[in-house]
Design a protein around this motif. Structure first.
Motif, short mmCIF file in Angstrom:
data_model
loop_
_atom_site.label_atom_id
_atom_site.label_comp_id
_atom_site.label_asym_id
_atom_site.label_seq_id
_atom_site.Cartn_x
_atom_site.Cartn_y
_atom_site.Cartn_z
N ALA A 215 0.81 -1.08 -0.04
CA ALA A 215 0.11 -0.03 -0.08
C ALA A 215 1.05 1.26 0.03
N ALA A 216 1.88 1.20 0.84
CA ALA A 216 2.82 2.30 0.87
C ALA A 216 3.47 2.43 -0.38
N ALA A 217 3.86 1.51 -1.19
CA ALA A 217 4.64 1.53 -2.51
C ALA A 217 3.73 2.16 -3.61
N GLY B 44 9.45 0.62 -5.63
CA GLY B 44 10.22 -0.78 -5.79
C GLY B 44 9.86 -1.48 -4.55
N VAL B 45 9.64 -2.64 -4.83
CA VAL B 45 9.47 -3.78 -3.52
C VAL B 45 10.61 -4.70 -3.77
N LEU B 46 11.33 -5.16 -2.92
CA LEU B 46 12.37 -5.92 -2.90
C LEU B 46 12.04 -7.09 -1.99
N GLU C 282 8.14 7.72 1.83
CA GLU C 282 7.91 6.44 2.66
C GLU C 282 7.28 5.44 1.59
N GLY C 283 7.86 4.11 1.49
CA GLY C 283 7.31 3.21 0.58
C GLY C 283 7.89 3.21 -0.72
N ALA C 284 8.66 4.42 -1.12
CA ALA C 284 9.25 4.20 -2.54
C ALA C 284 10.05 3.28 -2.67
#
Length: 460
Positions: free
Chosen positions: A31-33, A156-158, A182-184
Protein backbone atom coordinates in the motif's frame (compact mmCIF):
# COMPACT_ATOMS: atom_id res chain seq x y z
CA UNK A 1 5.90 -17.19 11.20
CA UNK A 2 9.10 -18.74 9.89
CA UNK A 3 12.50 -17.25 10.53
CA UNK A 4 15.13 -16.05 8.05
CA UNK A 5 18.70 -16.70 9.13
CA UNK A 6 21.96 -15.02 8.23
CA UNK A 7 24.83 -17.54 8.39
CA UNK A 8 28.54 -16.82 8.03
CA UNK A 9 29.69 -19.15 5.19
CA UNK A 10 33.29 -19.06 6.39
CA UNK A 11 32.33 -20.71 9.70
CA UNK A 12 28.78 -22.00 9.32
CA UNK A 13 27.82 -19.98 12.41
CA UNK A 14 24.51 -18.14 12.70
CA UNK A 15 25.03 -14.37 12.91
CA UNK A 16 21.47 -12.97 12.77
CA UNK A 17 17.86 -14.15 12.79
CA UNK A 18 14.80 -12.32 11.48
CA UNK A 19 11.10 -13.11 11.65
CA UNK A 20 9.33 -13.34 8.32
CA UNK A 21 7.00 -10.45 7.59
CA UNK A 22 3.36 -11.07 8.42
CA UNK A 23 0.65 -10.77 5.79
CA UNK A 24 -0.31 -7.47 7.42
CA UNK A 25 3.24 -6.15 7.04
CA UNK A 26 3.36 -7.15 3.37
CA UNK A 27 0.02 -5.47 2.77
CA UNK A 28 1.22 -2.28 4.45
CA UNK A 29 4.38 -2.13 2.32
CA UNK A 30 2.50 -2.72 -0.93
CA UNK A 31 0.00 0.00 0.00
CA UNK A 32 2.84 2.39 0.84
CA UNK A 33 4.57 1.61 -2.45
CA UNK A 34 1.42 2.37 -4.43
CA UNK A 35 0.94 5.62 -2.51
CA UNK A 36 4.55 6.64 -3.18
CA UNK A 37 4.22 6.59 -7.00
CA UNK A 38 2.35 9.93 -7.33
CA UNK A 39 4.71 11.44 -4.75
CA UNK A 40 7.69 10.40 -6.86
CA UNK A 41 6.07 12.11 -9.85
CA UNK A 42 5.63 15.32 -7.85
CA UNK A 43 9.35 15.35 -7.00
CA UNK A 44 10.24 15.68 -10.68
CA UNK A 45 13.60 14.88 -12.24
CA UNK A 46 15.61 17.28 -10.11
CA UNK A 47 13.98 16.17 -6.88
CA UNK A 48 14.52 12.48 -7.55
CA UNK A 49 18.09 13.11 -8.67
CA UNK A 50 18.87 15.02 -5.48
CA UNK A 51 17.58 12.17 -3.33
CA UNK A 52 19.39 9.54 -5.41
CA UNK A 53 22.67 11.38 -4.88
CA UNK A 54 21.90 11.51 -1.16
CA UNK A 55 21.47 7.71 -1.17
CA UNK A 56 24.82 7.35 -2.94
CA UNK A 57 26.43 9.58 -0.32
CA UNK A 58 24.93 7.41 2.42
CA UNK A 59 26.30 4.09 1.21
CA UNK A 60 29.71 5.62 0.59
CA UNK A 61 29.81 7.05 4.10
CA UNK A 62 28.87 3.62 5.50
CA UNK A 63 31.15 1.58 3.24
CA UNK A 64 33.06 -0.10 6.06
CA UNK A 65 29.91 -1.32 7.79
CA UNK A 66 28.15 -2.30 4.58
CA UNK A 67 31.13 -4.13 3.08
CA UNK A 68 31.45 -6.03 6.34
CA UNK A 69 27.82 -7.14 6.09
CA UNK A 70 28.31 -8.36 2.52
CA UNK A 71 31.41 -10.36 3.45
CA UNK A 72 29.82 -11.81 6.58
CA UNK A 73 26.63 -12.89 4.82
CA UNK A 74 27.90 -14.36 1.55
CA UNK A 75 31.67 -14.71 1.89
CA UNK A 76 32.94 -12.23 -0.69
CA UNK A 77 36.56 -11.11 -0.07
CA UNK A 78 36.41 -7.79 1.75
CA UNK A 79 38.13 -5.75 -0.97
CA UNK A 80 35.55 -7.00 -3.48
CA UNK A 81 32.76 -6.09 -1.05
CA UNK A 82 34.07 -2.55 -0.80
CA UNK A 83 34.28 -2.38 -4.59
CA UNK A 84 30.65 -3.51 -4.81
CA UNK A 85 29.53 -0.63 -2.59
CA UNK A 86 31.58 1.88 -4.59
CA UNK A 87 30.17 0.59 -7.87
CA UNK A 88 26.63 0.87 -6.50
CA UNK A 89 27.17 4.50 -5.53
CA UNK A 90 28.53 5.20 -9.01
CA UNK A 91 25.41 3.69 -10.62
CA UNK A 92 23.15 5.82 -8.43
CA UNK A 93 24.91 8.98 -9.56
CA UNK A 94 24.94 7.79 -13.18
CA UNK A 95 21.16 7.56 -13.22
CA UNK A 96 20.74 10.77 -11.24
CA UNK A 97 22.75 12.49 -13.98
CA UNK A 98 21.25 10.76 -17.02
CA UNK A 99 17.69 9.57 -16.33
CA UNK A 100 15.95 12.64 -17.68
CA UNK A 101 17.90 12.51 -20.95
CA UNK A 102 17.21 8.78 -21.27
CA UNK A 103 13.46 9.28 -20.88
CA UNK A 104 12.89 12.64 -22.52
CA UNK A 105 10.99 11.05 -25.40
CA UNK A 106 10.77 12.67 -28.83
CA UNK A 107 8.53 14.79 -31.03
CA UNK A 108 7.54 13.51 -34.45
CA UNK A 109 9.26 15.82 -36.93
CA UNK A 110 6.43 15.62 -39.46
CA UNK A 111 3.16 15.22 -37.52
CA UNK A 112 1.17 15.93 -40.68
CA UNK A 113 2.21 12.49 -41.89
CA UNK A 114 -0.09 11.06 -39.21
CA UNK A 115 -2.79 13.73 -39.72
CA UNK A 116 -1.87 15.54 -36.50
CA UNK A 117 -0.76 18.99 -35.46
CA UNK A 118 1.66 17.35 -33.02
CA UNK A 119 2.68 13.83 -32.11
CA UNK A 120 5.14 12.63 -29.55
CA UNK A 121 6.46 9.60 -27.74
CA UNK A 122 6.91 9.69 -23.98
CA UNK A 123 8.10 7.32 -21.27
CA UNK A 124 5.92 7.06 -18.17
CA UNK A 125 6.57 4.87 -15.10
CA UNK A 126 4.59 1.67 -14.76
CA UNK A 127 4.07 1.95 -11.00
CA UNK A 128 5.17 -0.58 -8.39
CA UNK A 129 7.84 -3.06 -9.52
CA UNK A 130 8.75 -6.19 -7.56
CA UNK A 131 12.46 -7.07 -7.58
CA UNK A 132 13.44 -10.65 -6.71
CA UNK A 133 17.17 -10.48 -6.17
CA UNK A 134 20.07 -12.92 -5.50
CA UNK A 135 22.69 -13.16 -2.79
CA UNK A 136 25.87 -13.06 -4.86
CA UNK A 137 25.96 -9.26 -5.24
CA UNK A 138 23.57 -8.38 -2.42
CA UNK A 139 23.91 -4.60 -2.82
CA UNK A 140 24.87 -4.10 -6.48
CA UNK A 141 22.19 -6.39 -7.95
CA UNK A 142 19.51 -4.43 -6.11
CA UNK A 143 20.91 -0.97 -6.80
CA UNK A 144 21.25 -1.62 -10.53
CA UNK A 145 17.48 -2.10 -10.53
CA UNK A 146 16.52 0.44 -7.87
CA UNK A 147 18.47 3.42 -9.22
CA UNK A 148 16.90 3.47 -12.71
CA UNK A 149 13.48 2.37 -11.45
CA UNK A 150 13.22 5.15 -8.87
CA UNK A 151 14.65 7.76 -11.23
CA UNK A 152 11.99 6.78 -13.80
CA UNK A 153 9.31 7.37 -11.15
CA UNK A 154 8.54 3.76 -10.24
CA UNK A 155 8.34 2.48 -6.68
CA UNK A 156 10.22 -0.70 -5.82
CA UNK A 157 9.52 -3.63 -3.52
CA UNK A 158 12.41 -5.99 -2.85
CA UNK A 159 12.28 -9.70 -2.13
CA UNK A 160 15.91 -10.47 -1.44
CA UNK A 161 17.57 -13.88 -1.20
CA UNK A 162 16.85 -15.45 2.17
CA UNK A 163 20.52 -15.90 3.12
CA UNK A 164 21.26 -12.14 3.01
CA UNK A 165 18.57 -10.67 5.27
CA UNK A 166 20.88 -8.04 6.76
CA UNK A 167 21.55 -6.68 3.28
CA UNK A 168 17.80 -6.73 2.61
CA UNK A 169 17.00 -4.74 5.74
CA UNK A 170 19.70 -2.19 4.95
CA UNK A 171 18.41 -1.67 1.40
CA UNK A 172 14.81 -1.57 2.56
CA UNK A 173 15.63 1.46 4.72
CA UNK A 174 18.28 3.16 2.57
CA UNK A 175 16.15 5.20 0.20
CA UNK A 176 13.76 6.37 2.91
CA UNK A 177 16.76 7.50 4.94
CA UNK A 178 17.95 9.43 1.89
CA UNK A 179 14.64 11.32 1.78
CA UNK A 180 12.55 9.39 -0.74
CA UNK A 181 8.82 9.16 0.09
CA UNK A 182 7.89 6.46 2.59
CA UNK A 183 7.29 3.24 0.66
CA UNK A 184 9.15 4.32 -2.49
CA UNK A 185 11.51 1.41 -1.91
CA UNK A 186 11.08 -1.24 0.77
CA UNK A 187 12.04 -4.84 1.47
CA UNK A 188 9.79 -7.80 2.15
CA UNK A 189 11.25 -10.46 4.44
CA UNK A 190 9.35 -13.40 2.98
CA UNK A 191 10.17 -16.85 1.67
CA UNK A 192 10.06 -17.81 -1.99
CA UNK A 193 6.71 -19.59 -1.57
CA UNK A 194 5.03 -16.21 -0.96
CA UNK A 195 6.43 -14.40 -4.01
CA UNK A 196 3.71 -15.46 -6.44
CA UNK A 197 1.01 -13.81 -4.35
CA UNK A 198 2.93 -10.52 -4.51
CA UNK A 199 3.30 -10.80 -8.29
CA UNK A 200 -0.45 -11.34 -8.58
CA UNK A 201 -1.29 -8.34 -6.39
CA UNK A 202 -3.02 -5.77 -8.63
CA UNK A 203 -0.84 -2.96 -7.26
CA UNK A 204 2.30 -4.63 -8.66
CA UNK A 205 2.79 -3.64 -12.29
CA UNK A 206 5.90 -5.64 -13.19
CA UNK A 207 8.62 -7.90 -11.85
CA UNK A 208 12.35 -8.30 -12.33
CA UNK A 209 14.42 -11.30 -11.30
CA UNK A 210 18.10 -12.08 -11.18
CA UNK A 211 18.54 -15.71 -10.24
CA UNK A 212 18.58 -19.31 -11.35
CA UNK A 213 16.91 -20.77 -14.40
CA UNK A 214 14.40 -22.54 -12.16
CA UNK A 215 13.49 -19.31 -10.40
CA UNK A 216 13.17 -17.63 -13.78
CA UNK A 217 10.70 -20.21 -14.99
CA UNK A 218 8.59 -19.79 -11.85
CA UNK A 219 8.66 -15.97 -11.87
CA UNK A 220 8.16 -15.71 -15.63
CA UNK A 221 5.24 -18.13 -15.51
CA UNK A 222 3.49 -16.27 -12.69
CA UNK A 223 4.01 -12.89 -14.35
CA UNK A 224 2.86 -14.22 -17.71
CA UNK A 225 -0.29 -15.67 -16.21
CA UNK A 226 -1.37 -12.20 -15.07
CA UNK A 227 0.12 -10.47 -18.15
CA UNK A 228 2.69 -8.39 -16.32
CA UNK A 229 6.01 -7.24 -17.70
CA UNK A 230 9.03 -9.25 -16.53
CA UNK A 231 12.79 -8.89 -16.95
CA UNK A 232 14.77 -12.06 -16.23
CA UNK A 233 18.56 -12.27 -15.82
CA UNK A 234 19.32 -15.92 -15.24
CA UNK A 235 22.31 -18.25 -15.31
CA UNK A 236 25.30 -18.31 -17.59
CA UNK A 237 28.00 -20.67 -18.76
CA UNK A 238 30.13 -18.01 -20.35
CA UNK A 239 32.83 -18.98 -22.87
CA UNK A 240 36.34 -17.50 -22.70
CA UNK A 241 37.96 -18.12 -26.09
CA UNK A 242 41.73 -17.83 -26.56
CA UNK A 243 43.19 -17.77 -30.08
CA UNK A 244 46.90 -18.04 -31.04
CA UNK A 245 47.34 -14.31 -31.69
CA UNK A 246 46.26 -13.37 -28.14
CA UNK A 247 48.73 -12.08 -25.58
CA UNK A 248 48.90 -15.31 -23.61
CA UNK A 249 50.14 -13.90 -20.30
CA UNK A 250 47.40 -11.30 -20.23
CA UNK A 251 44.79 -13.89 -21.21
CA UNK A 252 45.84 -16.23 -18.39
CA UNK A 253 45.84 -13.47 -15.78
CA UNK A 254 42.39 -12.32 -16.86
CA UNK A 255 41.12 -15.90 -17.05
CA UNK A 256 41.96 -16.44 -13.37
CA UNK A 257 40.15 -13.25 -12.39
CA UNK A 258 37.20 -14.01 -14.67
CA UNK A 259 36.70 -17.46 -13.13
CA UNK A 260 37.27 -16.66 -9.43
CA UNK A 261 35.87 -13.16 -8.98
CA UNK A 262 33.14 -13.24 -6.33
CA UNK A 263 34.42 -16.71 -5.33
CA UNK A 264 33.37 -17.95 -8.76
CA UNK A 265 29.72 -17.23 -7.99
CA UNK A 266 28.63 -14.79 -10.68
CA UNK A 267 26.41 -15.48 -13.65
CA UNK A 268 28.95 -13.64 -15.82
CA UNK A 269 32.02 -15.45 -14.50
CA UNK A 270 33.87 -17.12 -17.38
CA UNK A 271 33.25 -20.83 -16.92
CA UNK A 272 34.27 -22.57 -20.17
CA UNK A 273 37.79 -21.84 -21.39
CA UNK A 274 38.03 -22.69 -25.07
CA UNK A 275 41.66 -22.59 -26.19
CA UNK A 276 43.21 -23.10 -29.61
CA UNK A 277 45.52 -26.11 -29.77
CA UNK A 278 48.51 -23.97 -30.79
CA UNK A 279 48.54 -22.34 -27.32
CA UNK A 280 46.49 -24.85 -25.33
CA UNK A 281 49.32 -26.60 -23.48
CA UNK A 282 50.98 -23.36 -22.35
CA UNK A 283 47.65 -21.84 -21.36
CA UNK A 284 46.55 -24.93 -19.42
CA UNK A 285 49.84 -25.12 -17.50
CA UNK A 286 49.93 -21.43 -16.60
CA UNK A 287 46.22 -21.29 -15.80
CA UNK A 288 46.34 -24.33 -13.50
CA UNK A 289 49.42 -22.99 -11.72
CA UNK A 290 47.84 -19.59 -11.15
CA UNK A 291 44.56 -21.07 -9.93
CA UNK A 292 46.37 -23.41 -7.52
CA UNK A 293 48.39 -20.51 -6.11
CA UNK A 294 45.35 -18.40 -5.11
CA UNK A 295 44.99 -17.67 -1.40
CA UNK A 296 41.81 -19.29 -0.06
CA UNK A 297 40.65 -18.34 3.40
CA UNK A 298 38.83 -15.93 5.68
CA UNK A 299 37.13 -13.39 3.40
CA UNK A 300 37.51 -10.65 6.02
CA UNK A 301 41.30 -10.91 5.65
CA UNK A 302 42.49 -8.50 2.91
CA UNK A 303 45.08 -11.04 1.74
CA UNK A 304 42.37 -13.59 0.84
CA UNK A 305 41.68 -13.96 -2.88
CA UNK A 306 38.95 -16.64 -2.75
CA UNK A 307 36.52 -17.07 0.12
CA UNK A 308 33.92 -19.75 0.83
CA UNK A 309 30.92 -20.62 -1.26
CA UNK A 310 27.88 -18.81 0.05
CA UNK A 311 25.86 -21.87 1.01
CA UNK A 312 26.48 -25.45 2.02
CA UNK A 313 24.15 -26.64 -0.74
CA UNK A 314 26.14 -24.61 -3.26
CA UNK A 315 29.33 -26.41 -2.32
CA UNK A 316 27.54 -29.75 -2.54
CA UNK A 317 26.42 -28.89 -6.07
CA UNK A 318 29.99 -28.06 -7.09
CA UNK A 319 31.33 -31.26 -5.55
CA UNK A 320 28.79 -33.34 -7.45
CA UNK A 321 29.65 -31.69 -10.78
CA UNK A 322 33.38 -32.24 -10.27
CA UNK A 323 32.97 -35.84 -9.12
CA UNK A 324 30.73 -36.62 -12.07
CA UNK A 325 33.41 -35.33 -14.44
CA UNK A 326 36.21 -37.14 -12.60
CA UNK A 327 34.37 -40.46 -12.67
CA UNK A 328 33.76 -40.13 -16.41
CA UNK A 329 37.40 -39.55 -17.27
CA UNK A 330 38.07 -35.82 -16.94
CA UNK A 331 41.53 -34.65 -15.87
CA UNK A 332 41.83 -32.52 -12.74
CA UNK A 333 44.70 -30.08 -13.37
CA UNK A 334 44.24 -28.12 -10.13
CA UNK A 335 42.07 -28.35 -7.04
CA UNK A 336 39.10 -30.67 -7.23
CA UNK A 337 38.34 -30.96 -3.52
CA UNK A 338 37.09 -29.12 -0.45
CA UNK A 339 39.33 -26.58 1.19
CA UNK A 340 41.51 -27.51 4.14
CA UNK A 341 39.38 -25.67 6.70
CA UNK A 342 37.06 -27.88 8.73
CA UNK A 343 34.72 -24.92 9.16
CA UNK A 344 32.80 -23.13 6.46
CA UNK A 345 32.00 -24.00 2.86
CA UNK A 346 35.32 -23.70 1.08
CA UNK A 347 36.21 -25.31 -2.23
CA UNK A 348 39.60 -25.15 -3.92
CA UNK A 349 39.99 -23.22 -7.19
CA UNK A 350 39.75 -26.02 -9.75
CA UNK A 351 40.72 -26.58 -13.38
CA UNK A 352 39.26 -29.55 -15.28
CA UNK A 353 40.26 -30.74 -18.76
CA UNK A 354 39.21 -33.53 -21.12
CA UNK A 355 35.52 -32.81 -20.64
CA UNK A 356 33.09 -34.83 -22.75
CA UNK A 357 29.43 -34.36 -23.64
CA UNK A 358 28.42 -37.15 -21.24
CA UNK A 359 29.55 -35.06 -18.28
CA UNK A 360 27.21 -32.68 -16.46
CA UNK A 361 29.81 -29.90 -16.64
CA UNK A 362 29.44 -29.90 -20.41
CA UNK A 363 25.98 -28.33 -20.19
CA UNK A 364 25.39 -27.21 -16.59
CA UNK A 365 26.49 -23.98 -14.91
CA UNK A 366 29.23 -24.41 -12.29
CA UNK A 367 28.49 -21.76 -9.66
CA UNK A 368 31.83 -21.78 -7.88
CA UNK A 369 35.58 -21.57 -8.66
CA UNK A 370 35.63 -24.46 -11.16
CA UNK A 371 36.99 -23.86 -14.68
CA UNK A 372 36.39 -26.18 -17.63
CA UNK A 373 39.08 -26.39 -20.35
CA UNK A 374 38.38 -27.26 -24.00
CA UNK A 375 40.97 -27.76 -26.76
CA UNK A 376 39.92 -26.67 -30.25
CA UNK A 377 41.70 -26.69 -33.62
CA UNK A 378 40.09 -23.70 -35.35
CA UNK A 379 37.96 -20.61 -34.89
CA UNK A 380 35.03 -22.51 -36.39
CA UNK A 381 35.34 -25.17 -33.71
CA UNK A 382 35.80 -22.56 -30.97
CA UNK A 383 32.58 -20.82 -31.95
CA UNK A 384 30.76 -24.13 -32.22
CA UNK A 385 31.79 -25.14 -28.69
CA UNK A 386 31.01 -21.68 -27.33
CA UNK A 387 27.49 -21.73 -28.76
CA UNK A 388 26.79 -25.34 -27.76
CA UNK A 389 25.22 -24.22 -24.51
CA UNK A 390 21.67 -23.56 -23.39
CA UNK A 391 22.89 -20.25 -21.93
CA UNK A 392 23.81 -16.99 -23.62
CA UNK A 393 24.75 -14.30 -21.11
CA UNK A 394 28.31 -12.99 -21.51
CA UNK A 395 31.47 -14.06 -23.34
CA UNK A 396 35.13 -13.15 -23.75
CA UNK A 397 37.18 -13.44 -26.93
CA UNK A 398 40.96 -13.15 -26.94
CA UNK A 399 42.61 -12.44 -30.28
CA UNK A 400 44.55 -9.73 -32.11
CA UNK A 401 43.25 -10.78 -35.51
CA UNK A 402 40.66 -8.27 -36.71
CA UNK A 403 38.86 -10.76 -38.94
CA UNK A 404 38.54 -13.22 -36.05
CA UNK A 405 37.25 -10.48 -33.78
CA UNK A 406 34.65 -9.46 -36.35
CA UNK A 407 33.38 -13.04 -36.57
CA UNK A 408 33.27 -13.39 -32.78
CA UNK A 409 31.23 -10.21 -32.38
CA UNK A 410 28.77 -11.43 -34.98
CA UNK A 411 28.56 -15.15 -34.24
CA UNK A 412 28.88 -15.65 -30.48
CA UNK A 413 25.37 -16.26 -29.14
CA UNK A 414 25.35 -14.10 -26.03
CA UNK A 415 24.12 -10.80 -24.67
CA UNK A 416 27.69 -9.45 -24.56
CA UNK A 417 31.07 -10.06 -26.20
CA UNK A 418 34.14 -8.65 -24.45
CA UNK A 419 37.25 -8.61 -26.63
CA UNK A 420 40.58 -9.11 -24.84
CA UNK A 421 38.92 -8.66 -21.46
CA UNK A 422 36.33 -10.24 -19.18
CA UNK A 423 32.59 -9.71 -18.96
CA UNK A 424 31.73 -6.91 -16.55
CA UNK A 425 28.55 -4.92 -16.04
CA UNK A 426 28.74 -1.14 -16.46
CA UNK A 427 25.90 1.37 -15.95
CA UNK A 428 26.76 2.80 -19.38
CA UNK A 429 26.14 -0.51 -21.21
CA UNK A 430 22.99 -2.67 -21.43
CA UNK A 431 23.22 -5.97 -19.57
CA UNK A 432 21.30 -9.21 -20.11
CA UNK A 433 21.20 -12.47 -22.02
CA UNK A 434 19.50 -14.66 -24.58
CA UNK A 435 18.43 -18.30 -24.69
CA UNK A 436 18.04 -19.73 -21.16
CA UNK A 437 19.94 -16.79 -19.69
CA UNK A 438 16.72 -14.81 -19.73
CA UNK A 439 15.26 -11.79 -21.50
CA UNK A 440 15.12 -8.04 -21.16
CA UNK A 441 17.96 -5.71 -20.26
CA UNK A 442 19.24 -3.88 -17.22
CA UNK A 443 21.46 -0.78 -17.06
CA UNK A 444 22.10 1.97 -19.61
CA UNK A 445 19.23 3.62 -21.46
CA UNK A 446 17.70 0.24 -22.36
CA UNK A 447 17.48 -0.78 -18.70
CA UNK A 448 15.68 2.32 -17.44
CA UNK A 449 13.13 2.01 -20.25
CA UNK A 450 12.20 -1.60 -19.39
CA UNK A 451 9.78 -0.47 -16.69
CA UNK A 452 8.25 2.44 -18.54
CA UNK A 453 5.13 2.76 -20.63
CA UNK A 454 6.26 3.80 -24.09
CA UNK A 455 3.29 6.03 -24.78
CA UNK A 456 2.22 7.55 -28.09
CA UNK A 457 0.54 10.98 -27.90
CA UNK A 458 -1.40 12.27 -30.96
CA UNK A 459 -2.85 15.79 -31.11
CA UNK A 460 -5.48 16.71 -33.70
Amino acid sequence: MSTIRSIDPSTGAEIAVFEEDSEEAVEARLAAAAAAVPQLAELGWDGRARLMRAAADLIESEIDELAGVITAEMGKPIDQSRAEVTKSAYAMRFYADNAEAFLVGRELENPAAVSASAARIRFDPLGVVLAVMPWNYPIWQVVRFAAPALMAGNAGVLKHASNVPQSAVYLGELFTRAGFPEGAFSALLIGSRRVEAVIRDPRVAAVTLTGSEGAGRAIGSAAGDVLKKAVLELGGSDPFIVMPSAQLGDAVAMAVKARTSNNGQACINAKRFIVHEDVYDDFARLFADRMAALVVGNPADPSTQVGPLATESGRKDIEELVEDAREKGASILAGGRRGDSEEGWFYEPTVIADIGPDMRLYQEEAFGPVASLYRVSSLDEALEVANNSPFGLGSAFWSNDESEIARAEREIEAGAVFVNGMTISYPELPFGGIKRSGYGRELSVEGIREFCNLKTVWVA
